[in-house]
Structures are given as C-alpha cells and as structure tokens.
Motif scaffolding. Structure first.
Motif, mmCIF file in Angstrom:
data_model
loop_
_atom_site.group_PDB
_atom_site.id
_atom_site.type_symbol
_atom_site.label_atom_id
_atom_site.label_comp_id
_atom_site.label_asym_id
_atom_site.label_seq_id
_atom_site.Cartn_x
_atom_site.Cartn_y
_atom_site.Cartn_z
ATOM 1 N N LEU A 64 0.809 -1.215 0.000
ATOM 2 C CA LEU A 64 0.000 0.000 0.000
ATOM 3 C C LEU A 64 0.847 1.272 0.000
ATOM 4 O O LEU A 64 0.299 2.372 -0.031
ATOM 5 N N ALA A 65 2.165 1.142 0.023
ATOM 6 C CA ALA A 65 3.036 2.287 0.280
ATOM 7 C C ALA A 65 3.217 3.256 -0.886
ATOM 8 O O ALA A 65 3.663 4.366 -0.665
ATOM 9 N N ALA A 66 2.879 2.892 -2.101
ATOM 10 C CA ALA A 66 3.098 3.781 -3.250
ATOM 11 C C ALA A 66 1.913 4.732 -3.426
ATOM 12 O O ALA A 66 0.759 4.317 -3.315
ATOM 13 N N PRO A 67 2.176 6.001 -3.699
ATOM 14 C CA PRO A 67 1.082 6.958 -3.885
ATOM 15 C C PRO A 67 0.061 6.529 -4.943
ATOM 16 O O PRO A 67 -1.144 6.720 -4.747
ATOM 17 N N VAL A 68 0.518 5.952 -6.043
ATOM 18 C CA VAL A 68 -0.424 5.523 -7.082
ATOM 19 C C VAL A 68 -1.306 4.393 -6.553
ATOM 20 O O VAL A 68 -2.509 4.363 -6.818
ATOM 21 N N ARG A 69 -0.731 3.485 -5.781
ATOM 22 C CA ARG A 69 -1.543 2.385 -5.233
ATOM 23 C C ARG A 69 -2.552 2.907 -4.221
ATOM 24 O O ARG A 69 -3.681 2.414 -4.142
ATOM 25 N N ILE A 70 -2.176 3.902 -3.443
ATOM 26 C CA ILE A 70 -3.127 4.526 -2.523
ATOM 27 C C ILE A 70 -4.272 5.143 -3.320
ATOM 28 O O ILE A 70 -5.443 4.976 -2.972
ATOM 29 N N ALA A 71 -3.939 5.833 -4.394
ATOM 30 C CA ALA A 71 -4.969 6.454 -5.234
ATOM 31 C C ALA A 71 -5.874 5.398 -5.860
ATOM 32 O O ALA A 71 -7.094 5.599 -5.960
ATOM 33 N N ILE A 72 -5.312 4.271 -6.261
ATOM 34 C CA ILE A 72 -6.126 3.186 -6.833
ATOM 35 C C ILE A 72 -7.104 2.666 -5.786
ATOM 36 O O ILE A 72 -8.291 2.480 -6.071
ATOM 37 N N VAL A 73 -6.635 2.430 -4.578
ATOM 38 C CA VAL A 73 -7.514 1.943 -3.506
ATOM 39 C C VAL A 73 -8.639 2.938 -3.254
ATOM 40 O O VAL A 73 -9.798 2.553 -3.107
ATOM 41 N N LEU A 74 -8.319 4.218 -3.232
ATOM 42 C CA LEU A 74 -9.348 5.230 -3.021
ATOM 43 C C LEU A 74 -10.374 5.233 -4.158
ATOM 44 O O LEU A 74 -11.577 5.385 -3.918
ATOM 45 N N GLN A 75 -9.905 5.050 -5.386
ATOM 46 C CA GLN A 75 -10.823 4.964 -6.526
ATOM 47 C C GLN A 75 -11.726 3.735 -6.402
ATOM 48 O O GLN A 75 -12.932 3.816 -6.631
ATOM 49 N N LEU A 76 -11.147 2.602 -6.033
ATOM 50 C CA LEU A 76 -11.920 1.363 -5.925
ATOM 51 C C LEU A 76 -12.861 1.386 -4.727
ATOM 52 O O LEU A 76 -13.853 0.653 -4.708
ATOM 53 N N LEU A 77 -12.577 2.216 -3.762
ATOM 54 C CA LEU A 77 -13.493 2.387 -2.640
ATOM 55 C C LEU A 77 -14.796 3.025 -3.126
ATOM 56 O O LEU A 77 -15.870 2.709 -2.629
ATOM 57 N N GLU A 78 -14.680 3.905 -4.109
ATOM 58 C CA GLU A 78 -15.858 4.569 -4.673
ATOM 59 C C GLU A 78 -16.708 3.599 -5.496
ATOM 60 O O GLU A 78 -17.920 3.598 -5.390
ATOM 61 N N GLN A 94 -1.381 3.415 -18.803
ATOM 62 C CA GLN A 94 -1.988 2.102 -18.634
ATOM 63 C C GLN A 94 -0.987 1.063 -18.126
ATOM 64 O O GLN A 94 -1.307 0.306 -17.202
ATOM 65 N N PRO A 95 0.243 1.009 -18.673
ATOM 66 C CA PRO A 95 1.188 0.023 -18.129
ATOM 67 C C PRO A 95 1.488 0.234 -16.646
ATOM 68 O O PRO A 95 1.633 -0.729 -15.891
ATOM 69 N N LEU A 96 1.568 1.497 -16.217
ATOM 70 C CA LEU A 96 1.848 1.777 -14.810
ATOM 71 C C LEU A 96 0.675 1.354 -13.927
ATOM 72 O O LEU A 96 0.871 0.736 -12.867
ATOM 73 N N ILE A 97 -0.547 1.641 -14.364
ATOM 74 C CA ILE A 97 -1.732 1.211 -13.610
ATOM 75 C C ILE A 97 -1.744 -0.309 -13.510
ATOM 76 O O ILE A 97 -1.967 -0.872 -12.426
ATOM 77 N N SER A 98 -1.489 -0.989 -14.624
ATOM 78 C CA SER A 98 -1.497 -2.458 -14.628
ATOM 79 C C SER A 98 -0.443 -3.027 -13.686
ATOM 80 O O SER A 98 -0.697 -3.996 -12.971
ATOM 81 N N LEU A 101 -1.680 -2.547 -10.153
ATOM 82 C CA LEU A 101 -2.775 -3.493 -9.879
ATOM 83 C C LEU A 101 -2.242 -4.893 -9.624
ATOM 84 O O LEU A 101 -2.767 -5.606 -8.769
ATOM 85 N N ARG A 102 -1.190 -5.290 -10.339
ATOM 86 C CA ARG A 102 -0.584 -6.608 -10.097
ATOM 87 C C ARG A 102 -0.055 -6.706 -8.670
ATOM 88 O O ARG A 102 -0.235 -7.720 -7.990
ATOM 89 N N VAL A 103 0.590 -5.640 -8.197
ATOM 90 C CA VAL A 103 1.123 -5.631 -6.824
ATOM 91 C C VAL A 103 -0.025 -5.726 -5.819
ATOM 92 O O VAL A 103 0.027 -6.525 -4.874
ATOM 93 N N VAL A 109 -5.180 -7.246 -1.935
ATOM 94 C CA VAL A 109 -5.918 -6.004 -1.706
ATOM 95 C C VAL A 109 -7.067 -5.874 -2.714
ATOM 96 O O VAL A 109 -8.159 -5.452 -2.360
ATOM 97 N N VAL A 110 -6.801 -6.220 -3.972
ATOM 98 C CA VAL A 110 -7.816 -6.117 -5.018
ATOM 99 C C VAL A 110 -8.008 -7.474 -5.701
ATOM 100 O O VAL A 110 -7.159 -8.360 -5.608
ATOM 101 N N ARG A 111 -9.126 -7.582 -6.379
ATOM 102 C CA ARG A 111 -9.377 -8.757 -7.221
ATOM 103 C C ARG A 111 -9.914 -8.259 -8.547
ATOM 104 O O ARG A 111 -10.509 -7.173 -8.631
ATOM 105 N N GLY A 112 -9.670 -9.032 -9.575
ATOM 106 C CA GLY A 112 -10.157 -8.678 -10.900
ATOM 107 C C GLY A 112 -11.133 -9.729 -11.385
ATOM 108 O O GLY A 112 -10.934 -10.924 -11.170
#
Length: 143
Positions: A64-78, A94-98, A101-103, A109-112
């Motif tokens: 959870l330590a990366a700012p982008v991953r924190i932002a992803i979690v906040l988005q998925l909370l919505e 897109q490659p960075l988001i992917s 998401l893999r991490v 933390v997430v499921r697809g």
C-alpha cells in the motif's frame, strides 16, 4: 493533473527547513520525559503476534506504500473500475496502472473479474480501504 505530480517521496527544501526548525525547537525546549502510565492507566500489554503475522502485515503495508496504489484503492473504494477508468481518473499510463494493480492483487488487496474483454477491479474488503483512508486523513491533518 497526474496523481504522480507532487506526490513523490521528497519533501522539498521548504519541508526540510520546516522539519529542521521543528527538530531544533524540540531540542531547545526539551523537558524530562513524562510518566505516561498515569494518563493511559495500567493497560494490559498488547497480545503477542507471531513473526509470520507481523511479516504478512509488513508485506501488506509495503504493497500500500506507493502513492499511485493509494490512489487506486481510493478509486476502488468509490466503485469497481477497469484499467482504462483508473488511467482516466489518475492521469497515469496504462502500463503503470497495470503494474500497480498486479502488486495490489498479489497482496490480496484487489481482485479482478473478467467481464467480456475487460477486467473489472474491486477491493477484496473494506478493511484495507479504512487503513488507506485513515492514513490520507492523518496526512491531511498534519499539513
């Protein structure tokens, strides 16, 4: 605006000066340590945790330590999101988001879930979202 802009680990010169000023002020006005046992009562010691549990908790926090991953979690909370929704919302590639998401997926933390040609991501549970929300709110309070 990109989620990455301004969210790096560096504090910046002003932040470093502020921290140095606080450290100097703390040293200059240092007092003897207070006995906090009276304030907190005589609480029982925290339950012992196994090394395996502590290691798993550390792995989770690192995920959870990366700012982008924190932002992803906040988005998925919505709401549930696919990769292109996250790209649009966060302003990163897109490659960075992917990759992030893999991490998060590897950390549980997430499921697809595949829906046609897309994979829709969601949080495994809200416990982790609470950790992220609390951390963000704490950071906002201390600024």
């Amino acid at each position: 605006m990109s989620i990455v802009a301004g969210s790096g680990a560096a504090v910046g010169d002003a932040g470093i000066r502020d921290a140095a000023t606080r450290d100097t002020a703390t040293r200059d006005t240092a007092v003897e340590p207070a006995d906090h046992s009276a304030e907190h009562g005589s609480a029982a010691p925290a339950p012992a945790r196994t090394p395996r549990t502590l290691e798993a908790a550390g792995d989770l926090l690192r995920a959870l330590a990366a700012p982008v991953r924190i932002a992803i979690v906040l988005q998925l909370l919505e709401s549930h999101r696919c990769v292109h929704d996250l790209v649009d919302a966060l302003g990163v590639t897109q490659p960075l988001i992917s990759q992030h998401l893999r991490v998060l997926k590897a950390a549980g933390v997430v499921r697809g879930e595949r829906q046609g040609r897309e994979v829709v991501y969601s949080l495994v549970d809200d416990h982790l979202a609470h950790i992220v929300v609390d951390a963000v709110e704490h950071a906002e309070e201390t600024r």
